[in-house]
Design a protein around this motif. Structure first.
Motif, short mmCIF file in Angstrom:
data_model
loop_
_atom_site.label_atom_id
_atom_site.label_comp_id
_atom_site.label_asym_id
_atom_site.label_seq_id
_atom_site.Cartn_x
_atom_site.Cartn_y
_atom_site.Cartn_z
N PHE A 1 10.14 -62.43 34.81
CA PHE A 1 11.07 -61.47 35.67
C PHE A 1 9.64 -59.89 35.45
CE2 PHE A 1 12.96 -57.00 36.22
CZ PHE A 1 13.84 -57.87 37.38
N GLU A 2 9.48 -59.98 34.21
CA GLU A 2 8.47 -58.65 33.85
C GLU A 2 7.00 -58.80 35.03
OE1 GLU A 2 6.90 -56.25 30.22
OE2 GLU A 2 8.23 -57.27 30.46
N ASP B 1 10.50 -67.16 45.19
CA ASP B 1 12.72 -66.22 45.13
C ASP B 1 12.57 -65.76 44.88
OD1 ASP B 1 13.46 -68.95 47.28
OD2 ASP B 1 14.64 -69.97 46.24
N LEU B 2 12.68 -65.57 43.39
CA LEU B 2 12.20 -64.62 42.51
C LEU B 2 11.56 -62.87 43.01
CD1 LEU B 2 12.90 -63.61 39.54
CD2 LEU B 2 10.71 -64.37 38.45
N LYS B 3 10.09 -63.86 43.79
CA LYS B 3 9.49 -63.04 44.40
C LYS B 3 10.56 -61.97 44.80
CE LYS B 3 4.47 -61.99 45.17
NZ LYS B 3 3.92 -60.51 44.49
N ALA B 4 11.27 -63.29 46.31
CA ALA B 4 11.58 -62.11 46.39
C ALA B 4 12.75 -60.73 47.05
CB ALA B 4 12.72 -63.20 48.18
N LEU B 5 13.49 -62.10 45.54
CA LEU B 5 14.47 -60.89 44.79
C LEU B 5 14.18 -59.76 44.24
CD1 LEU B 5 18.11 -61.20 43.52
CD2 LEU B 5 16.66 -61.54 42.23
N ILE B 6 13.12 -60.35 43.26
CA ILE B 6 12.34 -58.52 43.16
C ILE B 6 12.00 -57.57 44.24
CG2 ILE B 6 10.47 -57.57 41.84
CD1 ILE B 6 10.73 -60.25 39.61
N VAL C 1 22.55 -64.42 41.67
CA VAL C 1 22.17 -66.07 40.38
C VAL C 1 20.44 -65.62 40.45
CG1 VAL C 1 22.28 -67.88 40.83
CG2 VAL C 1 23.97 -66.77 41.00
N LYS C 2 19.53 -66.30 38.94
CA LYS C 2 18.60 -66.52 38.44
C LYS C 2 18.30 -67.56 39.57
CE LYS C 2 18.39 -64.88 33.90
NZ LYS C 2 18.10 -65.46 32.56
N PRO C 3 16.91 -66.45 39.83
CA PRO C 3 16.49 -67.79 41.18
C PRO C 3 15.96 -68.97 40.41
CG PRO C 3 15.64 -65.29 41.58
CD PRO C 3 16.59 -65.71 40.83
N ALA C 4 15.85 -69.89 41.45
CA ALA C 4 15.13 -71.72 40.55
C ALA C 4 13.45 -71.02 40.82
CB ALA C 4 15.91 -72.58 41.15
N SER C 5 12.92 -70.60 41.77
CA SER C 5 11.42 -70.81 42.13
C SER C 5 10.93 -69.61 42.10
CB SER C 5 11.56 -71.36 43.66
OG SER C 5 11.80 -70.48 44.45
N TYR C 6 9.49 -69.37 41.57
CA TYR C 6 9.07 -68.66 41.50
C TYR C 6 9.12 -67.37 42.85
CZ TYR C 6 4.73 -65.66 41.02
OH TYR C 6 4.00 -64.31 41.22
#
Length: 147
Positions: free
Chosen positions: A19-20, A121-126, A114-119
């Motif tokens: 995340f960081e 998706d995490l990047k998009a959420l952030i 919900v925590k994303p499963a892929s990098y």
């Protein structure tokens, strides 16, 4: 852009580091402080009240399932304190369970994801988190709140 301080509360070191890392790729000016559980986060908030070198976070990103004090307990205790009530809390959990979602909002979470499963998706959420909490909304000035 003005300085922004985020408190990340998550016992999963790998999740927190990812995340960081992703957050800092696009937003290196954001200061991220990490706590491993709800008790550490409460202790940090208490220090921020008395120690001018400890920044009060403008956003708390909170996992739910942690040892010592879980995210639900943290929300109950933090939001019971007048000074902490105005700090927005985004729950970021692996749980999509309706009971977790309802309990989080009942205890004054500002959002739930919900925590994303892929990098990717995490990047998009952030990106969405940053756009919303650092741009679209006006946040309270915690340092100017009356006790």
């Amino acid at each position: 852009m003005t300085p922004f301080h985020l408190l990340l509360v998550d016992d999963e070191v790998a999740d927190a580091e990812l995340f960081e890392e992703v957050f800092r790729e696009d937003f290196p000016e954001v200061r991220i402080t990490r706590a491993l559980n709800g008790q550490e986060a409460l202790d940090y908030l208490a220090r921020s009240e008395t120690d001018p070198t400890v920044a009060t976070p403008q956003l708390i990103v909170l996992d739910l399932n942690m040892p010592v004090m879980n995210g639900h307990e943290f929300l109950e205790r933090a939001k019971a304190h007048d000074r902490h009530r105005s700090i927005p809390v985004l729950v970021l959990s692996t749980s999509a369970g309706i009971k977790d979602v309802q309990r989080s909002y009942h205890n004054f979470a500002s959002g739930y994801a919900v925590k994303p499963a892929s990098y990717a998706d995490l990047k998009a959420l952030i990106q969405r988190v940053s756009d919303y909490w650092r741009g679209a909304v006006v946040l309270p000035r915690i340092d100017q709140l009356a006790d």
